[in-house]
Design an enzyme around this catalytic site. Sequence first.
Site, PDB file in Angstrom:
ATOM      1  CE  LYS A  16      -4.063  -1.694   2.326  1.00 46.03           C
ATOM      2  NZ  LYS A  16      -4.760  -1.600   3.579  1.00 46.03           N
ATOM      3  CG  HIS A  57      -0.970   7.179   4.033  1.00 45.57           C
ATOM      4  ND1 HIS A  57      -0.938   7.798   5.255  1.00 45.57           N
ATOM      5  CD2 HIS A  57      -1.531   5.968   4.223  1.00 45.57           C
ATOM      6  CE1 HIS A  57      -1.462   6.988   6.149  1.00 45.57           C
ATOM      7  NE2 HIS A  57      -1.811   5.858   5.550  1.00 45.57           N
ATOM      8  CG  HIS A  99       2.235   5.421   6.909  1.00 46.46           C
ATOM      9  ND1 HIS A  99       1.609   4.990   5.780  1.00 46.46           N
ATOM     10  CD2 HIS A  99       1.735   4.686   7.934  1.00 46.46           C
ATOM     11  CE1 HIS A  99       0.760   4.023   6.094  1.00 46.46           C
ATOM     12  NE2 HIS A  99       0.819   3.820   7.399  1.00 46.46           N
TER      13      HIS A  99
HETATM   14  N1  ARG Z   1       0.627  -0.194  10.094  1.00 46.74           N
HETATM   15  C1  ARG Z   1      -0.242   0.583  10.903  1.00 46.74           C
HETATM   16  C2  ARG Z   1      -0.995   1.601  10.059  1.00 46.74           C
HETATM   17  O1  ARG Z   1      -0.547   1.965   9.003  1.00 46.74           O
HETATM   18  C3  ARG Z   1       0.478   1.310  12.011  1.00 46.74           C
HETATM   19  C4  ARG Z   1       1.152   0.422  13.032  1.00 46.74           C
HETATM   20  C5  ARG Z   1       1.421   1.102  14.332  1.00 46.74           C
HETATM   21  N2  ARG Z   1       2.094   0.286  15.297  1.00 46.74           N
HETATM   22  C6  ARG Z   1       1.536  -0.713  16.000  1.00 46.74           C
HETATM   23  N3  ARG Z   1       2.282  -1.386  16.828  1.00 46.74           N
HETATM   24  N4  ARG Z   1       0.256  -0.992  15.886  1.00 46.74           N
HETATM   25  O2  ARG Z   1      -2.049   2.059  10.445  1.00 46.74           O
END
Ligand code: ARG
Length: 566
Positions: A123, A126, A129
Site C-alpha cells: 500500500k 502516505h 505515515h
Molecule cells: N501499520 C499501521 C498503520 O498503518 C500502524 C502500526 C502502528 N504500530 C503498532 N504497533 N500498531 O495504520
Amino acid sequence: MLKFKKIIAEEISKVTNIKSEELETYIEIPKETNNGDYSFPCFRLAKELKKAPQIIATDLKEKIKIVEPITKIEVIGGYLNFFINKEILAKETLEEIENGFGKSEIGKGKNIVIDYSAPNIAKPFHIGHLRSTVIGGALYNIYKQLGYNVTGINHLGDYGTQFGKLIEGYKLWGNEYDIKKDPIEELTKIYIRINEACKNDEQILENCRNNFKKLEDGDSYCLKIWKEFKDLSLKEFQKVYDLLGSKFDSWNGEAFYSDKMPEVIQILEKTGKLVESQGAKIINLEDKGINTPCIIEKSNGSTTYATRDLAAILYRARTYDFDKALYVTSYEQTLHFKQVFEVAKLLGIDEKYTNGLEHISFGMVLLPTGKMSTREGNVVKLNDLLNEAISRAKQIIEQKNPNLENKDEIAKKVGIGAVIFNDLANGRVKDEIFDWDTILNFQGETGPYIQYTYVRTQSVISKAGGVPSFENVKLNKLLDEYSIKIIKLIYNFEDILKQVTDNNEPSILSRYLIDLAKAYSNFYNENKIINDDKETQDARVYLTHAVGEVLRLGANLLGIEMPDKM
Ligand code: ARG
C-alpha cells in the site's frame, strides 16, 4: 554546568523543610525579564503552610539567604522572583558550548522503545505515515540525546487478511501487471480488482480468507509471494526513508509475531476472560469503560492486528525491558490502543511494563484539497510530495541566490527540512495544514527560517575571520538585554529537551528554535557585531557561534539538516 533551579530550590528548602526535589518542580521561568530569571509560585505551598501565597512570599524573602549566584529576590504578588548573576550565567552557558554542548545523562539506565512509521506493505506510504516517521524520529533522537537507551521499531504492516486477497489476485491475474516496475501502484490495482471480485463471488472471498490462514500456517507458495511483495514494497519505502534520513533499529513487522501469538492466546485463555462470540474469540472490556470488545481470533482461526500488538508487547517487555513503550500513530487508532493496553494487563507481565505503554497520537494532515485520512489517504504519494518540496525549494534558492554552488544539495536540505519542520511546528494533536507557501516561507516560523538564521551565523563568523578562542572572550561584553536573552535560552536547552520527553511533544523544541532564531535576529539588528572594539566583537562573534551550534544541534534532533549557505 551549575543548575540554578536546583540551587534556588535548595535555598528555599532550607527555610521551609520541604524537599528541594519537590520545590524544584514548581520553579518557573518568567516570560517578562523584569520578573527575574526564575520564579517560585508560593500558592504551591499555601495548603501545606496554611497561609496566603502573598504572606508566604514575603516571609520567605526575609528568611532566604542571598548566596551566589543569586543576586536579588523580589516579591510580586504570590511569587518570589529570583535574579541570577548575569556574568555567572554567561560563563556557565558558554563554557558548555566550549566543552561539547548538549550532552546529558538524565535518561541513563532507562530503556525506551519507540514504534513509529510502520507503513503497510503493498500500500502507499502516505502522509499520515510521514507524520509518524517524523514525530517518532524526532522523539528517538531527543531521548537519545538525554542519555536514554532507545530502540526504534518499524512495526511494518506486513500481515493480515489483505494479504490473502493480494495473493489470490496475483494468482489469478499476476501476469497482467508489471509489478517490478511500479510495485505499489500495480499491487494496489490488483487489490482493488480482487475486492471487486470478492463482492460478486463468494468462492473467491473464501479463497482469499483461506490464503491468509495458509500464510499463517506456513504454506510455501503463499509465503513466497508474500515475501516478494514485502521486498518490493520495502524498496519503495526506502526511497522515502533515504530522503528523510530515517533509520530504525528493528524492522520486525506484524508477521514477525506470527509464531508468538499462540502463547498470547494461551495466556488469555487461562484468565477465563477470553470468550466465544459468533465463532470468534474476544475479550469484553465493558467493565473497563470500553464498549467495543477486543477481537483476539477471528471465526476462521486467523489472528488480528490487536493480537499481533499483544504479542509484540510481550516480546518487547522481554527483549528490551522497556521503561516506556511509545506508539506513534494518528488519533484514529485511539480505540485500538486503549483496547490493547487494557488486554495487556491480562498477560501476566510486570506492572512496570503495562504502565509504560503510551499511545502518542497526532492529528490529520489537511491538504488544500481537503481532508487526507491517514487510513484511506492514498491521494498524494509521499515520494512525489518530498520531491516537489525539493524542486520548490530549488526555485526559491535559484531566485534568491543564483550564483550559489551545490544548489541541489541545499535544495534537498531546505525542501525536506521545510516538510519536517511543518510536521513538528505545532502540538501534535492538532490537525496540520499543509500549504506550500507557508512551509517554505524563509521569513515565517518555518524550517527554512531556522536554516537561514544558521547560515547567517556562519557568514558572520567567516566575515570576522573565525571563532575567537573562548579564553579571550570577555563575558562582561555580553550583559546587554539582547545577548542575555540568547544566553538564557541556550542555558535552558536541556530543560527544553526534558519537557519534550515529559510530554512526548517535539513541537516544544521546534518552538524553542524559532524563539532562539528570533532572539538572534534581534541581537543582530541591535548590536553591531563587526566592531572597532575588538573585545566587543570577539564576544559577539563567540555568541554567534554558540547560537549556530545550538540551532544546528536542535534542528538535527528534529531530523533537519543544516546547509552552510543558502
Ligand atoms: N501499520 C499501521 C498503520 O498503518 C500502524 C502500526 C502502528 N504500530 C503498532 N504497533 N500498531 O495504520
